[in-house]
Motif scaffolding. Structure first.
Motif, PDB file in Angstrom:
ATOM      1  N   THR A 155       0.836  -1.198   0.000  1.00 46.62           N
ATOM      2  CA  THR A 155       0.000   0.000   0.000  1.00 46.62           C
ATOM      3  C   THR A 155       0.870   1.246   0.000  1.00 46.62           C
ATOM      4  O   THR A 155       2.048   1.211   0.362  1.00 46.62           O
ATOM      5  CB  THR A 155      -0.917   0.049   1.235  1.00 46.62           C
ATOM      6  OG1 THR A 155      -0.105   0.074   2.420  1.00 46.62           O
ATOM      7  CG2 THR A 155      -1.833  -1.153   1.290  1.00 46.62           C
ATOM      8  N   THR A 156       0.276   2.346  -0.410  1.00 39.05           N
ATOM      9  CA  THR A 156       0.912   3.655  -0.277  1.00 39.05           C
ATOM     10  C   THR A 156      -0.001   4.544   0.556  1.00 39.05           C
ATOM     11  O   THR A 156      -1.201   4.282   0.683  1.00 39.05           O
ATOM     12  CB  THR A 156       1.160   4.319  -1.640  1.00 39.05           C
ATOM     13  OG1 THR A 156      -0.098   4.494  -2.315  1.00 39.05           O
ATOM     14  CG2 THR A 156       2.078   3.471  -2.501  1.00 39.05           C
ATOM     15  N   SER A 207       5.646   3.701   1.070  1.00 39.14           N
ATOM     16  CA  SER A 207       4.846   2.497   0.876  1.00 39.14           C
ATOM     17  C   SER A 207       4.926   1.629   2.123  1.00 39.14           C
ATOM     18  O   SER A 207       5.763   1.847   3.001  1.00 39.14           O
ATOM     19  CB  SER A 207       5.335   1.702  -0.346  1.00 39.14           C
ATOM     20  OG  SER A 207       6.646   1.212  -0.126  1.00 39.14           O
ATOM     21  N   SER A 212      -9.285  -1.670  -2.226  1.00 34.59           N
ATOM     22  CA  SER A 212      -8.230  -0.983  -2.967  1.00 34.59           C
ATOM     23  C   SER A 212      -7.932   0.397  -2.381  1.00 34.59           C
ATOM     24  O   SER A 212      -6.922   1.015  -2.731  1.00 34.59           O
ATOM     25  CB  SER A 212      -8.619  -0.836  -4.442  1.00 34.59           C
ATOM     26  OG  SER A 212      -9.797  -0.056  -4.568  1.00 34.59           O
ATOM     27  N   ARG A 213      -8.784   0.837  -1.472  1.00 35.05           N
ATOM     28  CA  ARG A 213      -8.597   2.165  -0.883  1.00 35.05           C
ATOM     29  C   ARG A 213      -9.251   2.183   0.501  1.00 35.05           C
ATOM     30  O   ARG A 213     -10.402   1.771   0.651  1.00 35.05           O
ATOM     31  CB  ARG A 213      -9.234   3.218  -1.797  1.00 35.05           C
ATOM     32  CG  ARG A 213      -9.077   4.668  -1.374  1.00 35.05           C
ATOM     33  CD  ARG A 213      -9.765   5.542  -2.416  1.00 35.05           C
ATOM     34  NE  ARG A 213      -9.851   6.932  -2.025  1.00 35.05           N
ATOM     35  CZ  ARG A 213      -8.946   7.857  -2.331  1.00 35.05           C
ATOM     36  NH1 ARG A 213      -7.887   7.521  -3.041  1.00 35.05           N
ATOM     37  NH2 ARG A 213      -9.096   9.108  -1.947  1.00 35.05           N
ATOM     38  N   THR A 271      -4.175   0.555  -1.992  1.00 34.80           N
ATOM     39  CA  THR A 271      -3.593  -0.758  -2.256  1.00 34.80           C
ATOM     40  C   THR A 271      -3.037  -0.792  -3.672  1.00 34.80           C
ATOM     41  O   THR A 271      -3.757  -0.566  -4.641  1.00 34.80           O
ATOM     42  CB  THR A 271      -4.643  -1.864  -2.090  1.00 34.80           C
ATOM     43  OG1 THR A 271      -5.168  -1.815  -0.759  1.00 34.80           O
ATOM     44  CG2 THR A 271      -4.037  -3.239  -2.334  1.00 34.80           C
ATOM     45  N   LYS A 272      -1.746  -1.071  -3.784  1.00 33.73           N
ATOM     46  CA  LYS A 272      -1.086  -1.115  -5.082  1.00 33.73           C
ATOM     47  C   LYS A 272      -0.925  -2.534  -5.613  1.00 33.73           C
ATOM     48  O   LYS A 272      -0.878  -2.749  -6.822  1.00 33.73           O
ATOM     49  CB  LYS A 272       0.292  -0.447  -4.987  1.00 33.73           C
ATOM     50  CG  LYS A 272       0.239   1.046  -4.700  1.00 33.73           C
ATOM     51  CD  LYS A 272      -0.480   1.798  -5.804  1.00 33.73           C
ATOM     52  CE  LYS A 272      -0.439   3.299  -5.593  1.00 33.73           C
ATOM     53  NZ  LYS A 272      -1.158   4.037  -6.665  1.00 33.73           N
ATOM     54  N   ASP A 273      -0.823  -3.500  -4.701  1.00 31.65           N
ATOM     55  CA  ASP A 273      -0.574  -4.870  -5.160  1.00 31.65           C
ATOM     56  C   ASP A 273      -0.983  -5.851  -4.069  1.00 31.65           C
ATOM     57  O   ASP A 273      -0.769  -5.586  -2.878  1.00 31.65           O
ATOM     58  CB  ASP A 273       0.909  -5.053  -5.500  1.00 31.65           C
ATOM     59  CG  ASP A 273       1.205  -6.426  -6.086  1.00 31.65           C
ATOM     60  OD1 ASP A 273       0.499  -6.832  -7.027  1.00 31.65           O
ATOM     61  OD2 ASP A 273       2.131  -7.091  -5.592  1.00 31.65           O
TER      62      ASP A 273
END
Length: 287
Positions: free
Chosen positions: A49-50, A60, A210-211, A271-273
């Motif tokens: 996440t960032t 991150s 995702s967020r 969430t990036k991955d």
């Protein structure tokens, strides 16, 4: 005995009518079952996440999770490691004493175990076009302490007036709202917190938001606001005299100070991955 038509229809429709007005225990049970189904085939996962906005204190974060067998099934041991930003102050990717993180399965399990008989059902609401069942918990202190056993001032913390909203179709947790107070009984500080878990995405069987947007508000007295503003001016005066790594840390603290001065803070985690059933680094206890 001859049943009249209205009575016969009532018998046929009764199961559906009963579920149309579920209890809080029903909602918590279904959310727990849905989480169990997601995690059944998961042995490990990594979430990257960032942090966005003025409260971006690191570049991150990676959450590492691995399944551990228990007497009554299994749970996940999780570990969160920040990278960059303030985390880079120590000159390494992860500072000493990496922080524990709560997994969604553990959260749903604790909710069901602790509150299935005492929580209240408060109907439905719409969150980002999704219909959600709302469950209310008068005193959620036990949950807060269970999920953050090593958190600050846990012996003096109270979590009240919690409301949790679960997606009526997927049983994903969409929103939490509660009042958290810490103090000695005479100088309690109460913080109102709202967290939205948005736009769940699927990776294998695992669904993950995702967020995640968390907003906190806590009114400050004039004296408290003046003290924070004074500290902020002192940090600004020191800013240009520091090396880059330390300057980035201080800038993060200044951003936090600005939010605290207003009494409102917003934290956005993106969430990036998400990786499922992948090897974990040795330092996390992975294999």
């Amino acid at each position: 005995m001859r049943l009249r038509l209205p009575s016969l229809l009532l018998l046929i429709l009764l199961p559906g009518l009963a579920w149309a007005q579920p209890t809080a225990g029903d909602v918590l049970r279904e959310a727990y079952r849905a989480a169990e189904a997601q995690f059944e085939g998961v042995d490990t996962y990594i979430v990257t996440t960032t942090m966005e906005g003025s409260m971006a204190l690191f570049d991150s974060m990676k959450v590492y999770a691995r399944k551990v067998e228990t007497d009554d099934g299994y749970t996940f041991v999780t570990e969160a490691r920040p990278f960059g930003g303030m985390a880079a102050m120590a000159g390494r990717a992860a500072p000493e004493g990496t922080r524990p993180a709560s997994d969604l399965l553990g959260l749903n399990r604790k909710l069901y175990e602790l509150f299935r008989n005492t929580a209240r059902y408060e109907g439905t609401e719409t969150i980002h076009s999704r219909t959600a069942h709302v469950v209310a918990i008068d005193d959620a202190t036990a949950l807060y302490r269970a999920m953050q056993p090593d958190g600050p001032a846990m012996d003096r913390l109270q979590a009240r007036n919690a409301r949790l909203s679960f997606d009526a179709d997927t049983w994903d947790l969409l929103k939490t709202e509660m009042e958290v107070s810490v103090g000695d009984g005479t100088t309690d500080r109460t913080v109102h917190t709202v967290t939205e878990l948005q736009d769940y995405r699927q990776t294998g069987s695992l669904r993950y938001p995702s967020r995640v947007v968390t907003r906190t508000s806590s009114p400050l007295s004039d004296a408290e606001r003046q003290e924070l503003e004074q500290r902020r001016r002192q940090m600004e005066a020191q800013l240009q005299q520091l090396p880059e790594a330390q300057r980035r840390q201080l800038e993060g603290m200044l951003n936090m100070s600005a939010g605290m001065t207003s009494g409102e803070i917003e934290i956005i985690m993106v969430t990036k991955d998400v990786q499922v059933n992948v090897p974990l680094p040795e330092a996390t206890g992975g294999r």
